[in-house]
Design a protein around this motif. Structure first.
Motif, PDB file in Angstrom:
ATOM      1  N   UNK A 319     -12.592   6.620 -14.834  1.00  0.00           N
ATOM      2  CA  UNK A 319     -11.339   6.807 -15.536  1.00  0.00           C
ATOM      3  C   UNK A 319     -11.352   8.296 -15.775  1.00  0.00           C
ATOM      4  N   UNK A 320     -12.138   9.341 -15.602  1.00  0.00           N
ATOM      5  CA  UNK A 320     -11.809  10.539 -15.690  1.00  0.00           C
ATOM      6  C   UNK A 320     -12.910  11.331 -14.458  1.00  0.00           C
ATOM      7  N   UNK A 321     -12.730  12.039 -13.733  1.00  0.00           N
ATOM      8  CA  UNK A 321     -13.584  12.766 -12.749  1.00  0.00           C
ATOM      9  C   UNK A 321     -12.664  13.978 -12.158  1.00  0.00           C
ATOM     10  N   UNK A 322     -13.457  14.869 -11.704  1.00  0.00           N
ATOM     11  CA  UNK A 322     -13.095  15.796 -10.801  1.00  0.00           C
ATOM     12  C   UNK A 322     -13.173  15.395  -9.240  1.00  0.00           C
ATOM     13  N   UNK A 323     -12.328  15.165  -8.401  1.00  0.00           N
ATOM     14  CA  UNK A 323     -12.503  14.729  -7.151  1.00  0.00           C
ATOM     15  C   UNK A 323     -12.108  15.929  -6.033  1.00  0.00           C
ATOM     16  N   UNK A 324     -13.034  15.555  -5.030  1.00  0.00           N
ATOM     17  CA  UNK A 324     -13.054  16.743  -3.957  1.00  0.00           C
ATOM     18  C   UNK A 324     -12.718  15.513  -2.637  1.00  0.00           C
ATOM     19  N   UNK A 325     -11.695  15.804  -2.072  1.00  0.00           N
ATOM     20  CA  UNK A 325     -11.382  14.903  -0.786  1.00  0.00           C
ATOM     21  C   UNK A 325     -11.915  15.848   0.339  1.00  0.00           C
ATOM     22  N   UNK A 326     -12.688  15.071   1.291  1.00  0.00           N
ATOM     23  CA  UNK A 326     -13.023  15.712   2.612  1.00  0.00           C
ATOM     24  C   UNK A 326     -11.946  15.493   3.806  1.00  0.00           C
ATOM     25  N   UNK A 327     -11.749  16.703   4.339  1.00  0.00           N
ATOM     26  CA  UNK A 327     -10.418  16.558   5.564  1.00  0.00           C
ATOM     27  C   UNK A 327     -11.217  16.042   6.719  1.00  0.00           C
ATOM     28  N   UNK A 328     -10.484  15.968   7.858  1.00  0.00           N
ATOM     29  CA  UNK A 328     -10.872  15.383   9.028  1.00  0.00           C
ATOM     30  C   UNK A 328     -12.157  16.279   9.578  1.00  0.00           C
ATOM     31  N   UNK A 329     -12.167  17.500   9.117  1.00  0.00           N
ATOM     32  CA  UNK A 329     -13.232  18.285   9.698  1.00  0.00           C
ATOM     33  C   UNK A 329     -14.497  18.512   9.012  1.00  0.00           C
ATOM     34  N   UNK A 330     -14.504  17.767   7.738  1.00  0.00           N
ATOM     35  CA  UNK A 330     -15.632  17.549   6.983  1.00  0.00           C
ATOM     36  C   UNK A 330     -15.682  18.426   5.886  1.00  0.00           C
ATOM     37  N   UNK A 331     -14.499  19.237   5.699  1.00  0.00           N
ATOM     38  CA  UNK A 331     -14.537  20.401   4.780  1.00  0.00           C
ATOM     39  C   UNK A 331     -13.985  19.851   3.632  1.00  0.00           C
ATOM     40  N   UNK A 332     -14.178  20.387   2.614  1.00  0.00           N
ATOM     41  CA  UNK A 332     -13.881  19.802   1.224  1.00  0.00           C
ATOM     42  C   UNK A 332     -12.377  20.374   0.862  1.00  0.00           C
ATOM     43  N   UNK A 333     -11.725  19.728   0.125  1.00  0.00           N
ATOM     44  CA  UNK A 333     -10.344  20.285  -0.442  1.00  0.00           C
ATOM     45  C   UNK A 333     -10.273  19.766  -1.871  1.00  0.00           C
ATOM     46  N   UNK A 334     -10.511  20.756  -2.727  1.00  0.00           N
ATOM     47  CA  UNK A 334     -10.296  20.558  -4.110  1.00  0.00           C
ATOM     48  C   UNK A 334      -9.032  19.971  -4.812  1.00  0.00           C
TER      49      UNK A 334
END
Length: 337
Positions: A319-334
């Motif tokens: 219900x509450x979290x800070x998410x970082x998505x991985x792009x296609x290169x494996x890097x993180x997008x905050x």
């Protein structure tokens, strides 16, 4: 008066290039010739281009792009959404005005819209830069007969509505970033803020705020936003968009989706949301107060929580979290909480 003015616009628009006499308008609307003249002057203030000739009457030669109660209502084919519109040029926040209107018994479906917000905000009180005349900044008042626990579903419904309406209207491919952002090409172009006044067992009212970047140039998005995280419809498509047409498309789509939801429940809305879900079935990094970990984003729960699958194959809801998505290169997008 608003109804009379809309009927007047309708009569003039129906005749298109032909003049219609003041006497005929007077008879049709059951008001005096003097009242017709006053209405014409008000329409001119709203940006309608109206010609008047003796012995011929009046005709409309141009319709305005300027947002106003009259221009937004003209051509809006809804039963309840947007039937009352409160338009302001500059406000601190449309949410604040909508709350005040709701406390003063504004009806279900009332819209508060502004040309500019000085103190627009998103989730977690993050500032939302609302450029004057370059985007849609509005709040919608709802009075659903729902349990308060179901209120988060309306945020998800609104996100699905925006993705649907923008995709259809602009031929782009929007995606929804959990829980409330609309992305185009992985950049944020719209956000949703839902606020509620409720008692333990019933909702008094809900205010859904929508901010949509429409006609900003790329340079206008860099002063107070991070260039890689924000965009506008103009930046993504290379063209200017009619804010009136966009607004009417969104409101019309919202009314249909809301009525369907009230009648049929959340199941189909959930599926729609997940069809637009950003990074569904992909690996994400989750940061909470206790620990950081990775998981697979699987979708959303009935109450709007994030559903993830851990490395053991077990499903969990957050219900509450800070998410970082991985792009296609494996890097993180905050991303946001």
């Amino acid at each position: 008066m608003e109804s009379t003015r809309n009927k007047l616009i309708g009569l003039l628009a129906k005749e298109k290039d032909n003049y219609i006499s003041g006497q005929l308008l007077s008879d049709e609307l059951n008001i005096s010739r003097s009242a017709i003249w006053k209405h014409m002057n008000e329409l001119k203030k709203d940006g309608y281009q109206i010609e008047a000739q003796s012995n011929k009457g009046y005709r409309i030669t141009g319709f305005p792009e300027k947002l106003s109660e009259n221009t937004l209502k003209w051509g809006l084919n809804t039963d309840w959404a947007g039937t009352k519109i409160i338009h302001k040029e500059t406000v601190a926040s449309t949410q604040l005005i909508a709350h005040e209107a709701a406390r003063n018994n504004a009806p279900h479906g009332t819209v508060v819209i502004a040309d500019e917000q000085k103190e627009g905000k998103g989730r977690m009180n993050r500032h939302w830069h609302s450029t004057k005349d370059q985007g849609l900044w509005f709040s919608l008042i709802l009075r659903p007969e729902l349990q308060p626990r179901r209120a988060p579903q309306l945020t998800l419904l609104t996100a699905a509505v925006l993705a649907d309406a923008l995709g259809r209207h602009t031929q782009t491919e929007p995606m929804i970033k959990w829980p409330n952002d609309i992305l185009i090409n992985e950049k944020k172009c719209a956000g949703i803020l839902t606020e509620m006044q409720a008692e333990q067992d019933r909702i008094q009212y809900i205010v859904i705020g929508i901010g949509l970047n429409v006609n900003q140039e790329e340079t206008e998005l860099t002063a107070e936003t991070i260039k890689k995280q924000a965009t506008s419809l103009k930046v993504e498509t290379g063209k200017n968009w009619s804010m009136k047409a966009l607004f009417q498309n969104i409101i019309t789509t919202f009314e249909k989706a809301y009525d369907f939801y009230i009648e049929n429940g959340f199941s189909d809305i959930k599926k729609k949301w997940e069809s637009y879900g950003f990074k569904v079935d992909q690996r994400i990094q989750i940061k909470t107060m206790n620990k950081n970990r990775e998981a697979i984003f699987k979708g959303i729960s009935e109450d709007g929580a994030l559903v993830v699958e851990d490395d053991n194959g077990d499903l969990q809801t957050l219900y509450s979290a800070e998410i970082e998505w991985f792009n296609n290169k494996g890097d993180e997008n905050v991303n946001e909480k």
